[in-house]
Design an enzyme around this catalytic site. Sequence first.
Site, PDB file in Angstrom:
ATOM      1  N   HIS A   1      65.182  28.182 -14.959  1.00  0.00           N
ATOM      2  CA  HIS A   1      65.514  29.055 -13.821  1.00  0.00           C
ATOM      3  C   HIS A   1      64.283  29.338 -12.976  1.00  0.00           C
ATOM      4  CE1 HIS A   1      68.202  32.176 -11.926  1.00  0.00           C
ATOM      5  NE2 HIS A   1      67.017  32.435 -11.380  1.00  0.00           N
TER       6      HIS A   1
ATOM      7  N   HIS B   1      62.650  29.377  -8.571  1.00  0.00           N
ATOM      8  CA  HIS B   1      62.902  29.343  -7.114  1.00  0.00           C
ATOM      9  C   HIS B   1      61.725  28.655  -6.439  1.00  0.00           C
ATOM     10  CE1 HIS B   1      66.403  32.106  -7.084  1.00  0.00           C
ATOM     11  NE2 HIS B   1      65.842  32.495  -8.230  1.00  0.00           N
TER      12      HIS B   1
ATOM     13  N   GLN C   1      71.984  32.558  -1.515  1.00  0.00           N
ATOM     14  CA  GLN C   1      71.253  33.807  -1.786  1.00  0.00           C
ATOM     15  C   GLN C   1      71.940  35.041  -1.188  1.00  0.00           C
ATOM     16  OE1 GLN C   1      67.559  34.707  -3.092  1.00  0.00           O
ATOM     17  NE2 GLN C   1      69.047  36.356  -3.209  1.00  0.00           N
TER      18      GLN C   1
ATOM     19  N   HIS D   1      73.381  33.242 -10.515  1.00  0.00           N
ATOM     20  CA  HIS D   1      72.758  34.546 -10.674  1.00  0.00           C
ATOM     21  C   HIS D   1      73.916  35.509 -10.936  1.00  0.00           C
ATOM     22  CE1 HIS D   1      69.391  32.523  -8.850  1.00  0.00           C
ATOM     23  NE2 HIS D   1      68.626  33.584  -8.984  1.00  0.00           N
TER      24      HIS D   1
ATOM     25  N   GLU E   1      72.795  40.541 -11.971  1.00  0.00           N
ATOM     26  CA  GLU E   1      71.369  40.939 -11.960  1.00  0.00           C
ATOM     27  C   GLU E   1      71.318  42.350 -11.402  1.00  0.00           C
ATOM     28  OE1 GLU E   1      68.688  38.460  -9.762  1.00  0.00           O
ATOM     29  OE2 GLU E   1      66.911  39.419 -10.588  1.00  0.00           O
TER      30      GLU E   1
ATOM     31  N   ASP F   1      61.579  32.046 -13.258  1.00  0.00           N
ATOM     32  CA  ASP F   1      62.239  32.654 -12.102  1.00  0.00           C
ATOM     33  C   ASP F   1      61.342  32.652 -10.859  1.00  0.00           C
ATOM     34  OD1 ASP F   1      64.228  33.815 -10.572  1.00  0.00           O
ATOM     35  OD2 ASP F   1      64.246  35.733 -11.631  1.00  0.00           O
TER      36      ASP F   1
HETATM   37 ZN    ZN Z   1      66.623  33.669  -9.769  1.00  0.00          ZN
END
Ligand code: ZN
Length: 424
Positions: free
Chosen positions: A56, A58, A151, A209, A212, A308
């Site tokens: 995971h 970005h 996102q 995701h 979260e 992440d």
């Molecule tokens: Zn993430």
Amino acid sequence: MDVVIRNANLADGQQGVDVAIEQGRIVAVGPRLAVQAGREVDADGDLLSTPFVDAHFHMDATLSYGLPRVNASGTLLEGIALWGELKPHLTQQALIERALQYCDWAVARGLLAIRSHVDICDDRLLAVEALLEVKRRVAPYLDLQLVAFPQDGVLRAPNALINLKRAIGMGFDVVGGIPHFERTMADGAESVRILCEYAADQGLMVDMHCDESDDPMSRHIETLAYQSNRLGLHGRVTGSHLTSMHSMDNYYVSKLLPLMREAGVNAIANPLINITLQGRHDSYPKRRGMTRVPELLAAGIPVAFGHDCVMDPWYSLGSGDMLEVAHMGLHVAQMTGQEAMRDCFRAVTSTPAAILGLQGYGVAPGCHADLVLLDAADPVEAIRLRAARRMVMRRGKIIAESPRAHARLSLPGRPDSVNFRLNR
Ligand SMILES: [Zn+2]
């Protein structure tokens, strides 16, 4: 034989093992192999592991810390807003350069496979094109798997579903989502249905995701498990973060975990980020917020640890070191037993390799000769020391080397020690 590595310890506890390599593959594993090789590597009793895998990440945001400003509150939501400010200013060239720089760091630390979420909400799809270019360029030494990640919410953001499908059409690998960021719980559940049906139709994996949040009523993981089960996506669906589970009612979780297991849903916790972002609305006591890793594992659900973020709108630190990730995960989950600590090592190696569906991953004849020699005797010591990567090998070729951790000591009353072996 091209290479033979002598006298290594393996993560499964075997000691004094030789590994013979030919044409990029492991051909023999065993004690004192009677083979001649063009190159011999003396492991000297150190741990020879499969490479680290980050399930995971970005990569479109990495190394952008401070652009255009830093996250003042430190919260997830300010991070998302800040990313929104940065997006119009992104250029493809800058995205590619930052991602390639990060991949260099990753390789130096033995991290040879990364699943990166990439924001597809910008209609220009700049980041999509940039990361496809990065994937092509790093392919000889790093497996980069790309998730089409809406996102701003696949229902909440205009064109997000269209853009997501465009990204998949251009070569992205995995369907992403963010149900807790949709406008309502109902929209969140609807987004999970739409995205899972699309993935089933296209024969793709799903990694969302999911929840979260510190809100114990954020229960999109239940919907994700339901849709995975309904659509027969067993083993291909992953819930990332799952932090609301930390705050959920115990009785509810006792029902939820068997449903996740039945549906073949994987879990990914992101310890560095979860411990930093969660609990921000609490006073004291302040929740840790990471998902229930030992309980998920006990229920038979694969759990990986992801990095992440590294130096981006959400997190100002990080270095591509998956041993740092495992170290934090171990502490936050209080996984201090011997077997639990080895589970933390697996959470950054074999478990994410299985979640990504990597082929030929292992220290066994027939597997790719993708290996990391650590300055540590075993997985627990590797986590304790965040051990140096003495050697990183990809397809039988050494692509990174670092010295063992030594120090030069000059202390009164202690023997002179110019070559002090640090902490071992
Ligand atoms: Zn993430």
